[in-house]
Design a protein around this motif. Sequence first.
Motif, PDB file in Angstrom:
ATOM      1  N   MET A   1      10.917  -3.904  -5.502  1.00  0.00           N
ATOM      2  CA  MET A   1      10.073  -3.752  -4.327  1.00  0.00           C
ATOM      3  C   MET A   1       9.243  -2.476  -4.484  1.00  0.00           C
ATOM      4  O   MET A   1       9.780  -1.408  -4.708  1.00  0.00           O
ATOM      5  CB  MET A   1      10.969  -3.684  -3.091  1.00  0.00           C
ATOM      6  CG  MET A   1      10.253  -3.285  -1.845  1.00  0.00           C
ATOM      7  SD  MET A   1      11.313  -3.243  -0.390  1.00  0.00           S
ATOM      8  CE  MET A   1      12.677  -2.251  -0.934  1.00  0.00           C
ATOM      9  N   GLU A   2       7.948  -2.627  -4.384  1.00  0.00           N
ATOM     10  CA  GLU A   2       7.055  -1.469  -4.391  1.00  0.00           C
ATOM     11  C   GLU A   2       7.217  -0.742  -3.068  1.00  0.00           C
ATOM     12  O   GLU A   2       7.343  -1.343  -2.022  1.00  0.00           O
ATOM     13  CB  GLU A   2       5.618  -1.938  -4.546  1.00  0.00           C
ATOM     14  CG  GLU A   2       4.618  -0.817  -4.528  1.00  0.00           C
ATOM     15  CD  GLU A   2       3.208  -1.355  -4.542  1.00  0.00           C
ATOM     16  OE1 GLU A   2       2.374  -0.790  -3.814  1.00  0.00           O
ATOM     17  OE2 GLU A   2       2.952  -2.324  -5.253  1.00  0.00           O
ATOM     18  N   SER A   3       7.219   0.570  -3.107  1.00  0.00           N
ATOM     19  CA  SER A   3       7.403   1.327  -1.878  1.00  0.00           C
ATOM     20  C   SER A   3       6.538   2.567  -1.887  1.00  0.00           C
ATOM     21  O   SER A   3       6.340   3.188  -2.924  1.00  0.00           O
ATOM     22  CB  SER A   3       8.870   1.721  -1.737  1.00  0.00           C
ATOM     23  OG  SER A   3       9.060   2.509  -0.603  1.00  0.00           O
ATOM     24  N   ARG A   4       6.034   2.900  -0.741  1.00  0.00           N
ATOM     25  CA  ARG A   4       5.318   4.162  -0.566  1.00  0.00           C
ATOM     26  C   ARG A   4       6.219   5.043   0.284  1.00  0.00           C
ATOM     27  O   ARG A   4       5.959   5.280   1.441  1.00  0.00           O
ATOM     28  CB  ARG A   4       3.969   3.907   0.087  1.00  0.00           C
ATOM     29  CG  ARG A   4       3.056   3.127  -0.843  1.00  0.00           C
ATOM     30  CD  ARG A   4       1.832   2.590  -0.191  1.00  0.00           C
ATOM     31  NE  ARG A   4       1.141   3.569   0.635  1.00  0.00           N
ATOM     32  CZ  ARG A   4       0.071   3.286   1.344  1.00  0.00           C
ATOM     33  NH1 ARG A   4      -0.426   2.092   1.329  1.00  0.00           N
ATOM     34  NH2 ARG A   4      -0.503   4.201   2.089  1.00  0.00           N
ATOM     35  N   THR A  37       6.333  -5.698  -0.404  1.00  0.00           N
ATOM     36  CA  THR A  37       5.714  -4.383  -0.554  1.00  0.00           C
ATOM     37  C   THR A  37       5.404  -3.842   0.830  1.00  0.00           C
ATOM     38  O   THR A  37       5.475  -4.576   1.827  1.00  0.00           O
ATOM     39  CB  THR A  37       4.419  -4.454  -1.395  1.00  0.00           C
ATOM     40  OG1 THR A  37       3.510  -5.339  -0.763  1.00  0.00           O
ATOM     41  CG2 THR A  37       4.702  -4.904  -2.816  1.00  0.00           C
ATOM     42  N   TYR A  38       5.062  -2.577   0.864  1.00  0.00           N
ATOM     43  CA  TYR A  38       4.708  -1.914   2.116  1.00  0.00           C
ATOM     44  C   TYR A  38       3.203  -1.688   2.190  1.00  0.00           C
ATOM     45  O   TYR A  38       2.566  -1.401   1.182  1.00  0.00           O
ATOM     46  CB  TYR A  38       5.367  -0.529   2.212  1.00  0.00           C
ATOM     47  CG  TYR A  38       6.858  -0.531   2.319  1.00  0.00           C
ATOM     48  CD1 TYR A  38       7.473  -0.558   3.562  1.00  0.00           C
ATOM     49  CD2 TYR A  38       7.658  -0.476   1.187  1.00  0.00           C
ATOM     50  CE1 TYR A  38       8.856  -0.531   3.675  1.00  0.00           C
ATOM     51  CE2 TYR A  38       9.037  -0.448   1.287  1.00  0.00           C
ATOM     52  CZ  TYR A  38       9.633  -0.481   2.535  1.00  0.00           C
ATOM     53  OH  TYR A  38      10.993  -0.460   2.631  1.00  0.00           O
ATOM     54  N   GLU A  50       4.054 -12.139  -1.010  1.00  0.00           N
ATOM     55  CA  GLU A  50       3.100 -12.436  -2.073  1.00  0.00           C
ATOM     56  C   GLU A  50       1.725 -12.795  -1.531  1.00  0.00           C
ATOM     57  O   GLU A  50       0.716 -12.521  -2.170  1.00  0.00           O
ATOM     58  CB  GLU A  50       3.619 -13.578  -2.935  1.00  0.00           C
ATOM     59  CG  GLU A  50       4.768 -13.206  -3.832  1.00  0.00           C
ATOM     60  CD  GLU A  50       5.203 -14.354  -4.718  1.00  0.00           C
ATOM     61  OE1 GLU A  50       4.393 -15.282  -4.953  1.00  0.00           O
ATOM     62  OE2 GLU A  50       6.353 -14.328  -5.173  1.00  0.00           O
TER      63      GLU A  50
END
Length: 129
Positions: A1-4, A37-38, A50
């Motif tokens: 999971m992409e995260s900021r 993702t966020y 997606e």
Amino acid sequence: MESREGDVEQHLSGRPPQIVALYRRFITMAEECGPFTYAVSKSAITLKGERRGFAGAALSATHLKVYLDLPRQIPDDPRRVRSDPYGKRLFVHHFRIAAVDELDDTFRGWLSGAYEVGQGMHLAGPTIR
């Protein structure tokens, strides 16, 4: 999971511990649905599948404001603040979550349905009338 994480952590900074705990429980439930993702803005944290965003949260001093995009209306529920049509195939449902027990199996089912929207599964179904 992409995260900021830095941006998310800014939203959590200075919030009451019980509100941060609600947010973290909400995210854990979303992670159980699958990867996302966020998209972090000044006012909210959106979870994106997606194909599109499917859920989001904003933290207040007293509760968690959550929205879920679903391909149907859900029954009346004391957590739900309102539901609005969103295009031909979706409703956006706004919730006020003030206690961890409000993130129950019913809510988990709604979140799972919203996750499917994020994956684009609503596009194969009939339009809302």
